[in-house]
Design a protein around this motif. Structure first.
Motif, PDB file in Angstrom:
ATOM      1  N   THR A   1     -97.100  20.086  65.202  1.00  0.00           N
ATOM      2  CA  THR A   1     -96.000  21.261  65.552  1.00  0.00           C
ATOM      3  C   THR A   1     -94.912  20.637  64.617  1.00  0.00           C
ATOM      4  N   PRO A   2     -94.229  21.671  63.975  1.00  0.00           N
ATOM      5  CA  PRO A   2     -93.107  21.059  63.073  1.00  0.00           C
ATOM      6  C   PRO A   2     -91.995  20.769  64.191  1.00  0.00           C
ATOM      7  N   ALA A   3     -91.169  19.719  63.580  1.00  0.00           N
ATOM      8  CA  ALA A   3     -90.226  19.067  64.296  1.00  0.00           C
ATOM      9  C   ALA A   3     -89.015  19.996  64.668  1.00  0.00           C
ATOM     10  N   THR A   4     -88.916  20.951  63.676  1.00  0.00           N
ATOM     11  CA  THR A   4     -87.448  21.867  63.552  1.00  0.00           C
ATOM     12  C   THR A   4     -87.830  22.666  65.099  1.00  0.00           C
ATOM     13  N   ALA A   5     -86.633  22.632  65.876  1.00  0.00           N
ATOM     14  CA  ALA A   5     -86.580  23.396  66.962  1.00  0.00           C
ATOM     15  C   ALA A   5     -86.443  24.872  66.814  1.00  0.00           C
ATOM     16  N   GLN A   6     -86.694  25.516  67.782  1.00  0.00           N
ATOM     17  CA  GLN A   6     -86.408  26.950  67.637  1.00  0.00           C
ATOM     18  C   GLN A   6     -85.150  27.488  67.786  1.00  0.00           C
ATOM     19  N   PRO A   7     -84.516  28.524  67.036  1.00  0.00           N
ATOM     20  CA  PRO A   7     -83.154  28.888  67.537  1.00  0.00           C
ATOM     21  C   PRO A   7     -83.264  29.055  68.905  1.00  0.00           C
ATOM     22  N   PRO A   8     -81.946  29.238  69.432  1.00  0.00           N
ATOM     23  CA  PRO A   8     -81.510  29.228  71.084  1.00  0.00           C
ATOM     24  C   PRO A   8     -82.075  30.593  71.673  1.00  0.00           C
ATOM     25  N   THR A   9     -82.658  30.611  72.607  1.00  0.00           N
ATOM     26  CA  THR A   9     -83.083  32.114  73.403  1.00  0.00           C
ATOM     27  C   THR A   9     -81.744  32.655  73.979  1.00  0.00           C
ATOM     28  N   GLN A  10     -80.657  31.956  74.121  1.00  0.00           N
ATOM     29  CA  GLN A  10     -79.358  32.347  74.866  1.00  0.00           C
ATOM     30  C   GLN A  10     -78.505  32.544  73.722  1.00  0.00           C
ATOM     31  N   GLN A  11     -78.465  33.953  73.299  1.00  0.00           N
ATOM     32  CA  GLN A  11     -77.460  34.349  72.172  1.00  0.00           C
ATOM     33  C   GLN A  11     -76.152  34.598  72.905  1.00  0.00           C
ATOM     34  N   PRO A  12     -75.209  34.035  71.928  1.00  0.00           N
ATOM     35  CA  PRO A  12     -73.826  34.451  72.392  1.00  0.00           C
ATOM     36  C   PRO A  12     -73.683  36.005  72.591  1.00  0.00           C
ATOM     37  N   ARG A  13     -72.747  36.222  73.635  1.00  0.00           N
ATOM     38  CA  ARG A  13     -72.608  37.810  73.498  1.00  0.00           C
ATOM     39  C   ARG A  13     -71.054  38.047  72.996  1.00  0.00           C
ATOM     40  N   TYR A  14     -71.382  39.333  72.324  1.00  0.00           N
ATOM     41  CA  TYR A  14     -70.033  39.542  71.643  1.00  0.00           C
ATOM     42  C   TYR A  14     -68.598  39.774  72.598  1.00  0.00           C
ATOM     43  N   PRO A  15     -67.629  38.892  72.206  1.00  0.00           N
ATOM     44  CA  PRO A  15     -66.521  38.886  73.209  1.00  0.00           C
ATOM     45  C   PRO A  15     -65.531  39.865  73.285  1.00  0.00           C
ATOM     46  N   GLY A  16     -65.673  40.869  72.347  1.00  0.00           N
ATOM     47  CA  GLY A  16     -64.519  41.780  72.112  1.00  0.00           C
ATOM     48  C   GLY A  16     -63.625  41.179  71.073  1.00  0.00           C
ATOM     49  N   HIS A  17     -62.806  42.152  70.484  1.00  0.00           N
ATOM     50  CA  HIS A  17     -61.800  41.698  69.273  1.00  0.00           C
ATOM     51  C   HIS A  17     -60.542  41.590  69.775  1.00  0.00           C
ATOM     52  N   THR A  18     -59.731  40.606  68.802  1.00  0.00           N
ATOM     53  CA  THR A  18     -58.245  40.691  68.868  1.00  0.00           C
ATOM     54  C   THR A  18     -57.554  41.325  67.592  1.00  0.00           C
ATOM     55  N   THR A  19     -56.262  41.434  67.685  1.00  0.00           N
ATOM     56  CA  THR A  19     -55.802  41.929  66.044  1.00  0.00           C
ATOM     57  C   THR A  19     -55.006  40.915  65.723  1.00  0.00           C
ATOM     58  N   SER A  20     -55.487  40.735  64.321  1.00  0.00           N
ATOM     59  CA  SER A  20     -54.775  39.525  63.423  1.00  0.00           C
ATOM     60  C   SER A  20     -53.839  40.494  62.455  1.00  0.00           C
TER      61      SER A  20
ATOM     62  N   ALA B   1     -77.097  35.530  61.269  1.00  0.00           N
ATOM     63  CA  ALA B   1     -77.405  34.673  60.175  1.00  0.00           C
ATOM     64  C   ALA B   1     -77.357  33.240  60.651  1.00  0.00           C
ATOM     65  N   LEU B   2     -76.572  32.844  61.436  1.00  0.00           N
ATOM     66  CA  LEU B   2     -76.540  31.413  61.861  1.00  0.00           C
ATOM     67  C   LEU B   2     -77.745  31.045  62.761  1.00  0.00           C
ATOM     68  N   ASN B   3     -78.261  31.934  63.371  1.00  0.00           N
ATOM     69  CA  ASN B   3     -79.330  31.679  64.676  1.00  0.00           C
ATOM     70  C   ASN B   3     -80.605  32.010  64.026  1.00  0.00           C
ATOM     71  N   ALA B   4     -80.669  32.326  62.711  1.00  0.00           N
ATOM     72  CA  ALA B   4     -81.902  32.668  61.986  1.00  0.00           C
ATOM     73  C   ALA B   4     -82.370  31.300  61.791  1.00  0.00           C
ATOM     74  N   ARG B   5     -81.957  30.221  61.951  1.00  0.00           N
ATOM     75  CA  ARG B   5     -82.505  28.799  61.734  1.00  0.00           C
ATOM     76  C   ARG B   5     -81.716  27.815  62.563  1.00  0.00           C
ATOM     77  N   ALA B   6     -82.768  26.857  63.059  1.00  0.00           N
ATOM     78  CA  ALA B   6     -82.182  25.921  64.138  1.00  0.00           C
ATOM     79  C   ALA B   6     -81.142  25.264  63.836  1.00  0.00           C
ATOM     80  N   ALA B   7     -81.105  24.696  62.634  1.00  0.00           N
ATOM     81  CA  ALA B   7     -80.167  23.612  62.165  1.00  0.00           C
ATOM     82  C   ALA B   7     -78.671  24.359  62.220  1.00  0.00           C
ATOM     83  N   THR B   8     -78.496  25.602  62.160  1.00  0.00           N
ATOM     84  CA  THR B   8     -77.148  26.143  62.093  1.00  0.00           C
ATOM     85  C   THR B   8     -76.878  27.124  63.199  1.00  0.00           C
ATOM     86  N   ALA B   9     -77.972  26.955  64.403  1.00  0.00           N
ATOM     87  CA  ALA B   9     -78.090  27.933  65.580  1.00  0.00           C
ATOM     88  C   ALA B   9     -76.690  27.626  66.469  1.00  0.00           C
ATOM     89  N   VAL B  10     -76.081  28.623  66.732  1.00  0.00           N
ATOM     90  CA  VAL B  10     -74.693  28.496  67.906  1.00  0.00           C
ATOM     91  C   VAL B  10     -75.001  29.077  69.164  1.00  0.00           C
TER      92      VAL B  10
END
Length: 326
Positions: free
Chosen positions: A22-41, A303-312
């Motif tokens: 099995t490839p050593a690369t882990a899978q992206p996280p199953t727990q995805q961050p949820r949208y936090p709402g936005h602020t105004t800059s 885009a980040l969570n499409a690959r394990a190396a960059t997943a957040v």
């Protein structure tokens, strides 16, 4: 028929074979961050009059009444020789008023006053005072970075509260300077203060995942983009520009993060995503660069969570730019 011992041995061997192939690369996280709402800059177009601080206080109050915690950025423009600031979106030949750099301290303090006055819900926030990397202001990058760190420190002494923390921000874009200029600015800032620096940068011209090129616009490389967003210091946190509706900017930043993971064992330290939907609504002229804050944030996360190396697993902020009301 095999014995029980033989069957057990065969099953164990099969499991080991499956595990090792099995490839050593882990899978992206199953727990995805949820949208936090936005602020105004906000872009700040100050004129060094009492109206500057009045508007800043109103902006701070408006921020508090949303009860939305998180990061807000005040972009004050370009640093120039003689300790001056030039309005955002302008060039050296622009005749708009310049203001003393120290006026940024008064603006931050007024924002904090308004935020505190209207904060009835114990909302907490980071207020990042930002400039860009335009090198047409006649100021050396080391001096500019050092000076801005001192402005942020001075603002923090006046404006830090239990609910509002003053930090710094940089809008570093390849088209505005050499990579050496921007690197020197960031090095000087981070050597002068431990205050967090939010990198609201672009990755103009950089590749997307799957390409072998490391070149970006204006002679910049993926290494430069990564350095200015994470690599230079642990106090750097990236909140990149994700303006385009086609998602290419999010994919460019995924490539930057993948480069960092592979070459530095350090994916980009992301804080969230920056959009300009309100600014586009105010002034127009945005062709497919008017992502809503939620769309920008989701594009970056996906885009980040499409690959394990960059997943957040955390992407705490989404913030949207606006111009002053006219």
């Amino acid at each position: 028929m095999p014995t029980t011992r033989a069957r057990l041995l065969a099953a164990t061997t099969a499991l080991l074979t499956l595990t090792t192939t099995t490839p050593a690369t882990a899978q992206p996280p199953t727990q995805q961050p949820r949208y936090p709402g936005h602020t105004t800059s906000r872009y700040i177009t100050a004129h060094n009059t009492p109206a500057d601080t009045a508007r800043a206080a109103d902006a701070g109050c408006a921020a508090a009444t949303t009860a939305q915690p998180g990061l807000r950025i005040l972009f004050l423009g370009t640093q120039e020789h003689g300790s001056r600031l030039r309005h955002p979106g302008t060039t050296r030949t622009t005749t708009t008023p310049r203001i003393p750099t120290r006026a940024a301290v008064d603006i931050a303090a007024a924002y904090a006053t308004g935020f505190t006055r209207c904060n009835t819900t114990d909302t907490t926030a980071h207020l990042a005072l930002g400039v860009n990397n335009k090198d047409d202001g006649g100021i050396a990058p080391a001096r500019a970075g050092r000076n801005w760190a001192r402005i942020v420190e001075a603002a923090a002494r006046r404006a830090d509260t239990d609910h509002l923390t003053i930090t710094g921000a940089i809008d570093a874009e390849p088209s505005w300077s050499t990579p050496a200029w921007a690197r020197t600015w960031v090095d000087a800032y981070t050597a002068t203060t431990d205050r967090r620096l939010y990198a609201a940068n672009s990755a103009g011209g950089c590749p997307t995942p799957g390409h072998t090129s490391t070149a970006c616009n204006n002679g910049w490389k993926l290494a430069d983009i990564h350095y200015l967003a994470t690599g230079a210091a642990p106090t750097l946190h990236a909140i990149p520009q994700i303006y385009r509706t086609d998602g290419i900017q999010a994919r460019q930043w995924a490539a930057v993060s993948a480069w960092g993971a592979h070459h530095k064992n350090q994916p980009v330290r992301f804080a969230g995503a920056l959009s300009q939907h309100t600014a586009c609504t105010q002034r127009g002229g945005c062709t497919r660069t008017d992502n809503t804050p939620e769309a920008a944030w989701r594009q970056l996360r996906d885009a980040l969570n499409a690959r394990a190396a960059t997943a957040v697993t955390r992407l705490p902020y989404a913030t949207d730019m606006r111009w002053p009301a006219t």
